[in-house]
Design a protein around this motif. Structure first.
Motif, PDB file in Angstrom:
ATOM      1  N   ALA A  81       0.848  -1.177  -0.032  1.00 57.03           N
ATOM      2  CA  ALA A  81      -0.031   0.000  -0.006  1.00 57.03           C
ATOM      3  C   ALA A  81       0.744   1.344  -0.027  1.00 57.03           C
ATOM      4  CB  ALA A  81      -0.947  -0.096   1.092  1.00 57.03           C
ATOM      5  N   HIS A  82       0.328   2.233  -0.534  1.00 54.58           N
ATOM      6  CA  HIS A  82       1.122   3.579  -0.260  1.00 54.58           C
ATOM      7  C   HIS A  82       0.818   4.163   1.113  1.00 54.58           C
ATOM      8  CE1 HIS A  82       2.728   7.142  -1.574  1.00 54.58           C
ATOM      9  NE2 HIS A  82       1.565   8.056  -1.294  1.00 54.58           N
ATOM     10  N   HIS A  83      -0.246   4.256   1.636  1.00 58.31           N
ATOM     11  CA  HIS A  83      -0.593   4.960   2.818  1.00 58.31           C
ATOM     12  C   HIS A  83      -0.531   3.868   3.917  1.00 58.31           C
ATOM     13  CE1 HIS A  83      -2.972   8.092   0.645  1.00 58.31           C
ATOM     14  NE2 HIS A  83      -1.835   8.430   0.934  1.00 58.31           N
ATOM     15  N   ALA A 116       4.757   1.886   1.381  1.00 56.30           N
ATOM     16  CA  ALA A 116       5.901   2.787   0.827  1.00 56.30           C
ATOM     17  C   ALA A 116       5.264   4.102   0.749  1.00 56.30           C
ATOM     18  CB  ALA A 116       6.186   1.990  -0.471  1.00 56.30           C
ATOM     19  N   HIS A 117       5.357   4.982   1.526  1.00 54.77           N
ATOM     20  CA  HIS A 117       4.661   6.065   1.759  1.00 54.77           C
ATOM     21  C   HIS A 117       5.397   7.335   1.384  1.00 54.77           C
ATOM     22  CE1 HIS A 117       2.125   9.061   4.150  1.00 54.77           C
ATOM     23  NE2 HIS A 117       1.553   9.077   2.825  1.00 54.77           N
ATOM     24  N   THR A 118       6.084   8.130   2.440  1.00 54.01           N
ATOM     25  CA  THR A 118       6.565   9.397   1.985  1.00 54.01           C
ATOM     26  C   THR A 118       8.218   8.976   1.417  1.00 54.01           C
ATOM     27  OG1 THR A 118       7.433   9.463   4.146  1.00 54.01           O
ATOM     28  CG2 THR A 118       5.665  10.928   3.654  1.00 54.01           C
ATOM     29  N   GLY A 304       1.514  14.979  -5.105  1.00 56.78           N
ATOM     30  CA  GLY A 304       0.638  14.005  -4.540  1.00 56.78           C
ATOM     31  C   GLY A 304       0.228  13.975  -3.323  1.00 56.78           C
ATOM     32  N   GLY A 305      -0.836  14.078  -2.771  1.00 51.93           N
ATOM     33  CA  GLY A 305      -1.481  14.101  -1.330  1.00 51.93           C
ATOM     34  C   GLY A 305      -1.727  15.202  -0.876  1.00 51.93           C
ATOM     35  N   SER A 306      -1.198  15.570   0.292  1.00 49.58           N
ATOM     36  CA  SER A 306      -1.449  16.737   1.039  1.00 49.58           C
ATOM     37  C   SER A 306      -0.343  17.838   0.584  1.00 49.58           C
ATOM     38  CB  SER A 306      -1.600  16.551   2.441  1.00 49.58           C
ATOM     39  OG  SER A 306      -2.507  15.655   2.542  1.00 49.58           O
ATOM     40  N   GLY A 345      -8.191  16.457  -5.172  1.00 51.28           N
ATOM     41  CA  GLY A 345      -8.526  15.531  -4.380  1.00 51.28           C
ATOM     42  C   GLY A 345      -7.049  14.667  -3.946  1.00 51.28           C
ATOM     43  N   HIS A 346      -7.080  14.226  -2.571  1.00 48.08           N
ATOM     44  CA  HIS A 346      -6.045  13.572  -2.280  1.00 48.08           C
ATOM     45  C   HIS A 346      -5.860  12.090  -2.946  1.00 48.08           C
ATOM     46  CE1 HIS A 346      -3.033  12.582   1.478  1.00 48.08           C
ATOM     47  NE2 HIS A 346      -3.088  11.649   0.517  1.00 48.08           N
ATOM     48  N   TYR A 347      -6.987  11.296  -3.006  1.00 49.80           N
ATOM     49  CA  TYR A 347      -7.123   9.997  -3.581  1.00 49.80           C
ATOM     50  C   TYR A 347      -6.805  10.064  -5.100  1.00 49.80           C
ATOM     51  CZ  TYR A 347      -8.833   5.589  -5.482  1.00 49.80           C
ATOM     52  OH  TYR A 347      -9.011   4.250  -6.139  1.00 49.80           O
TER      53      TYR A 347
END
Ligand SMILES: [Zn+2]
Length: 384
Positions: A81-83, A116-118, A304-306, A345-347
């Motif tokens: 997952a990303h998050h 695997a996020h930031t 991407g994201g916030s 949008g974040h998604y």
């Protein structure tokens, strides 16, 4: 008589090398090392065992209970997952919230969950490069480059061993600058040393006179995550008992790592034409944006994201529009006529990250079951 072995698709599959969770982790971390995740993040293996054998991998932006069930239904015992599903720590596992229920169910079913996020956000060809590619941006550069991630290694090798040492440093990953590999600078000179009585010198004698030797000073750049490997390669390849070297932290920002990306459209576009293109390309139902400026769109910044924390950098880099998610009401004022903020949008901004995972993993493991999730995990719905 010996029966001829018939190779069918199923026993061909049986003969494939066994894959373990750690193989998937290594492939993702070679692309986006965990050391480059932000301090508040929790990327890495969240549930499971690195040594588990895997049957299939399901790729998703978020881990929800639906995604977990999908993994089980599709015979996948690993979710990438990303998050991160576990973000701020867990004090109990009693099934009270969705996070606890997911973790419990994953453990009961021997499911591995990896995030695997930031580190994927900060990778030069990660989340933002994927958005830039979808929008056709050219000449991209990172908006906010990471600091304190570059080192300079100087070492001094006898002239006849310099090639071997330099080669070993390159093999360990030293000498990368942007799109160039094996960059080094080499200076010939004279080195001196006088071995002590208890030394074991490669040149000269223990307790002998001072030596004057033809040496080469080799200089290479080293990315922080390769430090240990490069130093090991140096010590293993260098002929001297005492390896002379200097390892220095650099102030240079790292052009290969950081937040956000800016690039240029192949052709300038009218603002409304661009917003339509953006809506269609990023498959979003609604774009929240600041006032149009009556100017063509050419320079485009993405995060991407916030991404509201990057607004200043986007304006400073001359972005005609800044595309991201999660902007708050008061933050929209900060565009101040200097750019257009476009909150898609974040998604929506990160939806193509699963394609990135797929590309990284199928390139490394072309015959393995790497599946994209069919579940939309966007918790935000639009009523237009
Ligand atoms: Zn995100």
């Amino acid at each position: 008589m010996v029966a001829k072995k018939i190779v069918t698709k199923s026993n061909f599959q049986d003969n494939l090398p066994r894959m373990q969770v750690k193989d998937i982790m290594q492939a993702l971390e070679a692309f986006a090392p965990l050391t480059y995740q932000e301090g508040y993040d929790n990327s890495g293996l969240q549930v499971g065992n690195a040594g588990d054998e895997i049957k299939g991998v399901l790729l998703t932006l978020d881990v929800t209970e639906e995604v977990l069930q999908e993994a089980l239904d599709r015979n996948c015992n690993m979710i990438v997952a990303h998050h991160p599903v576990i973000f701020s720590g867990l004090k109990r596992l009693t099934g009270r919230g969705y996070v606890e229920r997911i973790v419990q169910k994953a453990i009961k079913n021997d499911l591995n969950i990896y995030a695997a996020h930031t580190n994927m956000d900060n990778a030069r060809y990660g989340v933002n490069a994927k958005i830039a590619l979808k929008l056709g941006l050219k000449g991209t550069a990172i908006l906010s480059m990471m600091m304190d991630t570059l080192r300079k290694l100087y070492t001094f090798a006898p002239a006849d061993a310099a090639d071997k040492v330099r080669e070993a440093l390159f093999d360990a990953g030293a000498g990368d600058i942007g799109r160039y590999r094996e960059c080094s600078f080499n200076t010939q000179g004279k080195g001196t040393f006088k071995p002590d009585a208890d030394a074991d010198p490669a040149i000269g004698q223990a307790g002998g006179p001072r030596e004057l030797v033809d040496e080469v000073k080799i200089e290479v750049l080293v990315q922080k995550h390769k430090e240990a490997k490069v130093l090991k390669a140096l010590f293993d390849s260098h002929p001297y008992e005492e390896v002379a070297y200097e390892f220095i932290a650099l102030q240079n920002p790292n052009q290969e790592l950081g937040a956000g990306l800016i690039g240029t459209l192949p052709q300038p576009m009218d603002e409304t034409e661009f917003l339509k293109f953006l809506r269609d390309t990023m498959k979003t139902d609604c774009i929240r944006h600041t006032a149009l400026r009556g100017k063509k769109i050419e320079r485009v910044a993405v995060c991407g994201g916030s991404g509201s924390f990057l607004l200043k950098e986007a304006i400073g880099a001359g972005a005609d529009i800044f595309i991201t998610g999660d902007f708050k009401y008061h933050q929209f004022f900060d565009a101040d006529g200097q750019t257009i903020i476009a909150d898609i949008g974040h998604y929506e901004s990160e939806q193509f990250t699963v394609e990135l995972f797929e590309e990284i993993l199928t390139e490394k493991f072309p015959n393995f079951a790497i599946l994209l999730s069919n579940t939309s995990t966007n918790p935000v719905k639009y009523f237009c």
